[in-house]
Design a protein around this motif. Structure first.
Motif, PDB file in Angstrom:
ATOM      1  N   LYS A   1      95.335  39.842  25.773  1.00 58.99           N
ATOM      2  CA  LYS A   1      94.268  40.520  25.032  1.00 58.99           C
ATOM      3  C   LYS A   1      93.961  39.796  23.726  1.00 58.99           C
ATOM      4  N   VAL A   2      94.990  39.424  23.017  1.00 62.41           N
ATOM      5  CA  VAL A   2      94.808  38.721  21.744  1.00 62.41           C
ATOM      6  C   VAL A   2      94.187  37.351  21.978  1.00 62.41           C
ATOM      7  N   ALA A   3      94.649  36.644  22.984  1.00 63.40           N
ATOM      8  CA  ALA A   3      94.101  35.320  23.281  1.00 63.40           C
ATOM      9  C   ALA A   3      92.612  35.417  23.620  1.00 63.40           C
ATOM     10  N   ARG A   4      92.239  36.411  24.418  1.00 60.45           N
ATOM     11  CA  ARG A   4      90.832  36.586  24.774  1.00 60.45           C
ATOM     12  C   ARG A   4      89.974  36.845  23.544  1.00 60.45           C
ATOM     13  N   ARG A   5      90.476  37.683  22.661  1.00 58.13           N
ATOM     14  CA  ARG A   5      89.708  37.990  21.454  1.00 58.13           C
ATOM     15  C   ARG A   5      89.568  36.757  20.556  1.00 58.13           C
ATOM     16  N   LEU A   6      90.628  36.010  20.402  1.00 59.39           N
ATOM     17  CA  LEU A   6      90.550  34.786  19.599  1.00 59.39           C
ATOM     18  C   LEU A   6      89.551  33.809  20.215  1.00 59.39           C
ATOM     19  N   SER A   7      89.563  33.691  21.525  1.00 60.93           N
ATOM     20  CA  SER A   7      88.636  32.798  22.202  1.00 60.93           C
ATOM     21  C   SER A   7      87.193  33.238  22.001  1.00 60.93           C
ATOM     22  N   GLU A   8      86.931  34.517  22.223  1.00 58.78           N
ATOM     23  CA  GLU A   8      85.567  35.038  22.101  1.00 58.78           C
ATOM     24  C   GLU A   8      85.058  34.958  20.663  1.00 58.78           C
ATOM     25  N   GLN A   9      85.956  35.078  19.702  1.00 59.64           N
ATOM     26  CA  GLN A   9      85.551  35.174  18.304  1.00 59.64           C
ATOM     27  C   GLN A   9      85.626  33.854  17.552  1.00 59.64           C
ATOM     28  N   ARG A  10      86.079  32.806  18.216  1.00 56.85           N
ATOM     29  CA  ARG A  10      86.086  31.480  17.595  1.00 56.85           C
ATOM     30  C   ARG A  10      84.653  30.969  17.537  1.00 56.85           C
ATOM     31  N   GLU A  11      84.191  30.617  16.351  1.00 52.03           N
ATOM     32  CA  GLU A  11      82.806  30.186  16.185  1.00 52.03           C
ATOM     33  C   GLU A  11      82.567  28.880  16.928  1.00 52.03           C
ATOM     34  N   THR A  12      81.407  28.777  17.543  1.00 53.06           N
ATOM     35  CA  THR A  12      81.105  27.611  18.377  1.00 53.06           C
ATOM     36  C   THR A  12      81.045  26.318  17.576  1.00 53.06           C
ATOM     37  N   GLY A  13      80.761  26.386  16.292  1.00 54.16           N
ATOM     38  CA  GLY A  13      80.702  25.174  15.474  1.00 54.16           C
ATOM     39  C   GLY A  13      82.057  24.650  15.060  1.00 54.16           C
ATOM     40  N   LEU A  14      83.113  25.402  15.329  1.00 54.74           N
ATOM     41  CA  LEU A  14      84.460  24.993  14.956  1.00 54.74           C
ATOM     42  C   LEU A  14      85.164  24.330  16.134  1.00 54.74           C
ATOM     43  N   PRO A  15      86.113  23.437  15.861  1.00 50.34           N
ATOM     44  CA  PRO A  15      86.911  22.880  16.970  1.00 50.34           C
ATOM     45  C   PRO A  15      87.730  23.982  17.610  1.00 50.34           C
ATOM     46  N   PRO A  16      88.196  23.784  18.835  1.00 48.43           N
ATOM     47  CA  PRO A  16      89.021  24.813  19.476  1.00 48.43           C
ATOM     48  C   PRO A  16      90.218  25.187  18.608  1.00 48.43           C
TER      49      PRO A  16
ATOM     50  N   GLU B   1      96.248  32.152  32.741  1.00 45.69           N
ATOM     51  CA  GLU B   1      95.061  32.877  32.265  1.00 45.69           C
ATOM     52  C   GLU B   1      94.501  32.251  30.986  1.00 45.69           C
ATOM     53  N   ILE B   2      95.357  31.981  30.026  1.00 45.20           N
ATOM     54  CA  ILE B   2      94.902  31.528  28.713  1.00 45.20           C
ATOM     55  C   ILE B   2      94.316  30.119  28.775  1.00 45.20           C
ATOM     56  N   SER B   3      94.841  29.300  29.651  1.00 44.26           N
ATOM     57  CA  SER B   3      94.343  27.927  29.743  1.00 44.26           C
ATOM     58  C   SER B   3      92.879  27.866  30.171  1.00 44.26           C
ATOM     59  N   GLN B   4      92.363  28.949  30.710  1.00 41.69           N
ATOM     60  CA  GLN B   4      90.976  28.979  31.157  1.00 41.69           C
ATOM     61  C   GLN B   4      90.017  29.500  30.091  1.00 41.69           C
ATOM     62  N   LEU B   5      90.545  29.922  28.961  1.00 42.71           N
ATOM     63  CA  LEU B   5      89.689  30.507  27.921  1.00 42.71           C
ATOM     64  C   LEU B   5      89.040  29.420  27.074  1.00 42.71           C
ATOM     65  N   PRO B   6      87.732  29.482  26.900  1.00 39.61           N
ATOM     66  CA  PRO B   6      87.073  28.518  26.012  1.00 39.61           C
ATOM     67  C   PRO B   6      87.405  28.831  24.556  1.00 39.61           C
TER      68      PRO B   6
END
Length: 234
Positions: free
Chosen positions: A105-120, A149-154
């Motif tokens: 759950k935390v990983a998904r939220r971090l992935s979704e909320q990471r701004e697109t202009g920032l590096p992963p 699961e987490i390895s697939q998160l952008p």
């Protein structure tokens, strides 16, 4: 009283000596200065001495220091504390690394909320290596599913594992705990070659960094040996 610069020199020499004794390449272990409860002025002193990676446990305290030190563009901020779901947006926006991801759950939220202009966002999975009731972290047996699961998160780059072993163990027990984490990472690299770099073992602190390095640590998290004992409030 030793200065922070002197302390950093002593810790660096300890790391270099332990790395050499373990037969590992020079420079293969990085120092993360654990700066929770330390002032922005102390961090600035450390940065002036060449230390640029800092680990913070408390979000608001970290954000305040980031603001005060905004002129130091080269600082790399690592979040190493427990993560509340309602804090993930700010963590995703402000940090380069998160060492304490322990659930999907935390990983998904971090992935979704990471701004697109920032590096992963670089993340490590925190493992409760000794199954302590009082500590955060996933169970070792949960790692394969989490990695899959987490390895697939952008927006995220899976870098490795982190653990805080039970400090009350014997030296033998501590060494075994570090070895368990190192072996877990080796198995993940073998079984999930596409999951990410999986190049980081975040383990070892001021009192046990030599043991951690001997067992494969690539990042030691050091607070007291860098900044000195924390002052106790009366």
């Amino acid at each position: 009283m030793s200065s922070i610069a002197d302390n950093l020199g002593s810790v660096t020499r300890r790391i270099q000596k332990a790395t050499l004794q373990a037969g590992r390449d020079a420079g293969s272990v990085s120092l993360l200065a654990v700066s929770k409860t330390r002032s922005a002025e102390e961090l600035r002193e450390a940065a002036t001495a060449g230390q640029l990676a800092f680990g913070e446990n408390y979000l608001q305290e970290a954000l305040d220091k980031m603001s005060e030190l905004s002129d130091l563009a080269d600082i790399e901020w690592h979040f190493i504390g427990p993560i509340q779901s309602n804090k993930t947006r700010q963590i995703a926006a402000a940090f380069s690394w998160v060492h304490s991801v322990d659930r999907l759950k935390v990983a998904r939220r971090l992935s979704e909320q990471r701004e697109t202009g920032l590096p992963p966002l670089n993340i490590c999975l925190q493992v409760n290596i000794n199954n302590e009731q009082s500590k955060s972290g996933c169970r070792p047996e949960e790692l394969p599913e989490l990695v899959s699961e987490i390895s697939q998160l952008p927006g995220l780059t899976l870098r490795g594992l982190m653990a805080i072993p039970d400090p009350d163990q014997s030296e033998t027990g501590l060494r075994q705990s570090f070895r368990m984490l190192a072996n877990a990472l080796k198995e993940l690299k073998r079984d999930f070659p596409e999951a990410g770099p999986l190049d980081t073992l975040s383990m070892g602190m001021s009192g046990d960094l030599e043991t951690a390095i001997a067992e494969g640590s690539t990042c030691v998290r050091i607070g007291t040996a860098v900044f000195g004992e924390r002052s106790r409030k009366s």
